[in-house]
Design a protein around this motif. Structure first.
Motif, PDB file in Angstrom:
ATOM      1  N   THR A  80       3.334   2.359  -0.080  1.00  0.00           N
ATOM      2  CA  THR A  80       3.033   2.781   1.344  1.00  0.00           C
ATOM      3  C   THR A  80       2.349   2.233   2.390  1.00  0.00           C
ATOM      4  N   ASP A  81       1.832   1.067   1.744  1.00  0.00           N
ATOM      5  CA  ASP A  81       1.162   0.015   2.669  1.00  0.00           C
ATOM      6  C   ASP A  81       0.290   0.988   3.839  1.00  0.00           C
ATOM      7  N   SER A  82      -0.412   1.806   4.072  1.00  0.00           N
ATOM      8  CA  SER A  82      -0.919   2.934   4.912  1.00  0.00           C
ATOM      9  C   SER A  82      -1.923   2.400   5.387  1.00  0.00           C
ATOM     10  N   GLY A  83      -3.037   0.585   5.016  1.00  0.00           N
ATOM     11  CA  GLY A  83      -4.063   0.115   4.884  1.00  0.00           C
ATOM     12  C   GLY A  83      -3.920  -0.560   3.395  1.00  0.00           C
ATOM     13  N   PRO A  84      -6.069  -1.847   4.057  1.00  0.00           N
ATOM     14  CA  PRO A  84      -5.844  -2.514   3.543  1.00  0.00           C
ATOM     15  C   PRO A  84      -5.849  -1.269   1.781  1.00  0.00           C
ATOM     16  N   VAL A  85      -5.335  -2.020   0.938  1.00  0.00           N
ATOM     17  CA  VAL A  85      -5.778  -0.611  -0.334  1.00  0.00           C
ATOM     18  C   VAL A  85      -5.529  -2.235  -1.408  1.00  0.00           C
TER      19      VAL A  85
END
Length: 248
Positions: A80-85
């Protein structure tokens, strides 16, 4: 007794340098799975996989926060790449390359084994994984959405052994195995030894089998969202090399 990587206390904040792609703590997705991922009592994780990750992140100066999440949500969250994870400890495969950025190897399992009951003569009499998978009279227990590495995944896809696929962790799978819901399961040798030990007297009814065509154990990686950035991945990989892990 399996020696675990020591727990590492991580600094949770640092000032971001100009151009640093990680301006907020990097979220590390994990779940409790001895001996790979174990809570360290301080909000972090240790173990054969999580321990080196914690040390490398601290050495690289990358602030992190650990987040417990069921494994079936890890790869979806990364994609999903909604933030650095980053999801901690996943096998790399051709089917997963599109998900994000993979780190260098963190930990390589000694070998893949078949875990079965000691009274299951039909499983114990097999001479190879190929023979076992081709035997329609025994059933394999698998985890939903789980990869066993490219070679075993390919064998399963080709030979199509009877399967019971469930959303259980390995502890749940062992309970089902002991309850005769299926005949055998697949796991790494270190985890098989830990499971046999944790089940105590019942664990003595289990045996870990290595067949002549059992592949070498798989390497475990971080798989990270693309917003983590190549620079942060390079810093993490360099720190892994410094502590004697990853690619030289």
């Amino acid at each position: 007794m399996i020696a675990l990587w020591p727990a590492v206390v991580l600094a949770q904040t640092r000032s971001a340098s100009p151009g640093d792609p990680v301006a907020e703590p990097l979220t590390l997705l994990v779940f409790e799975r001895p001996p790979y991922y174990l809570p360290d009592g301080t909000g972090g994780f240790t173990g054969l996989v999580a321990g080196p990750v914690a040390e490398a992140m601290a050495r690289a100066g990358i602030p992190v926060r650990w987040k417990t999440l069921q494994p079936n949500g890890h790869l979806r969250t990364v994609a999903t790449d909604s933030g650095p994870v980053c999801a901690v400890g996943w096998y790399r495969s051709e089917r997963r390359e599109h998900l994000g950025l993979f780190s260098d190897p963190i930990y390589r399992e000694p070998s893949q084994v078949v875990l079965a009951r000691t009274d299951n003569d039909r499983v114990l009499s097999q001479e190879s994984l190929q023979d076992l998978f081709a035997d329609s009279g025994v059933r394999l227990g698998t985890k939903l959405g789980y990869s066993y590495g490219p070679r075993i995944d390919g064998m399963i896809e080709t030979l199509r052994p009877p399967q019971s696929t469930v959303s259980q962790d390995d502890t749940g799978l062992v309970r089902m195995l002991l309850g005769r819901r299926f005949d055998y399961m697949l796991t790494g040798r270190a985890e098989a030894e830990d499971l046999i030990d944790r089940f105590g007297a019942a664990g003595q009814d289990l045996i870990a089998l290595t067949f002549e065509d059992s592949p070498q154990g798989n390497a475990r990686h971080l798989v990270c969202s693309r917003s983590v950035g190549a620079d942060t991945m390079a810093r993490f990989n360099a720190a892994l090399a410094d502590i004697g892990r990853g690619t030289p």
